[in-house]
Scaffold this active site. Sequence first.
Site, mmCIF file in Angstrom:
data_model
loop_
_atom_site.group_PDB
_atom_site.id
_atom_site.type_symbol
_atom_site.label_atom_id
_atom_site.label_comp_id
_atom_site.label_asym_id
_atom_site.label_seq_id
_atom_site.Cartn_x
_atom_site.Cartn_y
_atom_site.Cartn_z
ATOM 1 N N HIS A 60 49.062 33.494 47.060
ATOM 2 C CA HIS A 60 47.905 32.585 46.940
ATOM 3 C C HIS A 60 48.354 31.146 46.675
ATOM 4 O O HIS A 60 47.825 30.201 47.273
ATOM 5 C CB HIS A 60 46.980 33.035 45.812
ATOM 6 C CG HIS A 60 46.192 34.273 46.098
ATOM 7 N ND1 HIS A 60 45.546 34.495 47.305
ATOM 8 C CD2 HIS A 60 45.915 35.369 45.328
ATOM 9 C CE1 HIS A 60 44.915 35.670 47.249
ATOM 10 N NE2 HIS A 60 45.124 36.226 46.071
ATOM 11 N N HIS B 156 43.440 36.839 51.431
ATOM 12 C CA HIS B 156 43.657 38.287 51.450
ATOM 13 C C HIS B 156 43.848 38.825 52.861
ATOM 14 O O HIS B 156 43.326 38.280 53.834
ATOM 15 C CB HIS B 156 42.507 39.001 50.728
ATOM 16 C CG HIS B 156 42.595 38.841 49.243
ATOM 17 N ND1 HIS B 156 41.509 38.758 48.418
ATOM 18 C CD2 HIS B 156 43.690 38.735 48.430
ATOM 19 C CE1 HIS B 156 41.926 38.609 47.165
ATOM 20 N NE2 HIS B 156 43.240 38.593 47.142
ATOM 21 N N HIS C 104 52.000 38.776 44.701
ATOM 22 C CA HIS C 104 50.666 38.549 45.287
ATOM 23 C C HIS C 104 50.140 37.160 44.941
ATOM 24 O O HIS C 104 49.674 36.413 45.827
ATOM 25 C CB HIS C 104 49.718 39.637 44.784
ATOM 26 C CG HIS C 104 48.311 39.529 45.280
ATOM 27 N ND1 HIS C 104 47.842 40.218 46.380
ATOM 28 C CD2 HIS C 104 47.245 38.806 44.835
ATOM 29 C CE1 HIS C 104 46.569 39.923 46.585
ATOM 30 N NE2 HIS C 104 46.176 39.072 45.656
ATOM 31 N N GLU C 105 50.223 36.782 43.666
ATOM 32 C CA GLU C 105 49.681 35.473 43.258
ATOM 33 C C GLU C 105 50.476 34.317 43.845
ATOM 34 O O GLU C 105 49.914 33.266 44.168
ATOM 35 C CB GLU C 105 49.618 35.361 41.729
ATOM 36 C CG GLU C 105 48.674 36.352 41.054
ATOM 37 C CD GLU C 105 47.236 36.310 41.554
ATOM 38 O OE1 GLU C 105 46.767 35.241 41.982
ATOM 39 O OE2 GLU C 105 46.580 37.374 41.531
HETATM 40 N N1 TQI Z 1 42.701 38.597 40.921
HETATM 41 C C1 TQI Z 1 42.169 38.180 42.157
HETATM 42 C C2 TQI Z 1 43.311 38.088 43.206
HETATM 43 O O1 TQI Z 1 44.337 37.474 42.901
HETATM 44 C C3 TQI Z 1 41.511 36.831 42.044
HETATM 45 C C4 TQI Z 1 40.968 36.425 43.356
HETATM 46 C C5 TQI Z 1 39.931 36.972 43.996
HETATM 47 C C6 TQI Z 1 41.494 35.449 44.212
HETATM 48 N N2 TQI Z 1 39.767 36.367 45.211
HETATM 49 C C7 TQI Z 1 40.709 35.443 45.352
HETATM 50 C C8 TQI Z 1 42.552 34.568 44.090
HETATM 51 C C9 TQI Z 1 40.978 34.602 46.410
HETATM 52 C C10 TQI Z 1 42.806 33.720 45.140
HETATM 53 C C11 TQI Z 1 42.029 33.741 46.291
HETATM 54 O O2 TQI Z 1 43.137 38.639 44.258
HETATM 55 S S1 TQI Z 1 42.983 40.162 40.596
HETATM 56 C C12 TQI Z 1 45.537 41.996 42.976
HETATM 57 C C13 TQI Z 1 45.463 43.000 44.051
HETATM 58 C C14 TQI Z 1 44.413 40.641 41.415
HETATM 59 C C15 TQI Z 1 44.366 41.567 42.390
HETATM 60 O O3 TQI Z 1 43.253 40.208 39.224
HETATM 61 O O4 TQI Z 1 41.895 40.938 41.077
HETATM 62 C C16 TQI Z 1 46.736 41.504 42.575
HETATM 63 C C17 TQI Z 1 45.609 40.143 40.997
HETATM 64 F F1 TQI Z 1 45.514 42.452 45.206
HETATM 65 F F2 TQI Z 1 46.468 43.837 44.039
HETATM 66 F F3 TQI Z 1 44.388 43.693 43.930
HETATM 67 C C18 TQI Z 1 46.787 40.558 41.588
HETATM 68 CL CL1 TQI Z 1 48.209 42.072 43.244
HETATM 69 ZN ZN ZN Z 2 44.437 38.087 45.648
#
Ligand code: TQI
Ligand code: ZN
Length: 171
Positions: free
Chosen positions: A132, A138, A128-129
């Site tokens: 990004h 998303h 996922h990261e």
């Molecule tokens: N971290 C958020 C994410 O990576 C951080 C974030 C929010 C973000 N909005 C963003 C990063 C927009 C970039 C652009 O989404 S988290 C998931 C998931 C997170 C969440 O810790 O909430 C994953 C990290 F999608 F599964 F909920 C990894 Cl896989």
């Molecule tokens: Zn994300």
Amino acid sequence: LYTYFEGNPAWPNTSRDLRYALIATSASTIDVATLRQVFASAFSQWAAVIPMNFTETDSAQDADITIGFYSGSHGDGEPFDGPLGTLAHAFSPTDGRFHLDASETWVATDVTKSSSDEAIDLESVAVHEIGHLLGLGHSTIEEAIMYPTLTVRQRKVELTQDDVSGVQNLY
Ligand code: TQI
Ligand code: ZN
Ligand code: CA
Ligand code: ZN
């Protein structure tokens, strides 16, 4: 449907060989050899569908992407929050920073069989990261890697057609 960051930032055409470095692993409970395998596997998912190669380097100076585990405040104004909540974050192209919350119960294998109520699948979060890091925001599609929800003991590492279309339109 997939989304991009504001202004559709992406790595330039001249950066088809991206190097990544594991720069802060001492706060991780998972050994470095296993971390290497998990990140290599996560990068390979994306490399399979776009004309881009990802190679690990030991030198942080040579790296386009840096990966590290941190707890609490760690210098970027986005402090981590202890177990659960925020698991990790990555910045949009071409920043390259990918930070993981060292306070999570990270699991590198068989998270679905973990007895911990807080076990988080490391590779799922890494895939996922990396999305990004490549410029994806998303997705509205629940099965997509880029959907903004992952629950404990859930493993989700296979790109869906939505993730593939999103990244192929960028590269
Ligand atoms: N971290 C958020 C994410 O990576 C951080 C974030 C929010 C973000 N909005 C963003 C990063 C927009 C970039 C652009 O989404 S988290 C998931 C998931 C997170 C969440 O810790 O909430 C994953 C990290 F999608 F599964 F909920 C990894 Cl896989
Ligand atoms: Zn994300
Ligand atoms: Ca957290
Ligand atoms: Zn950070």
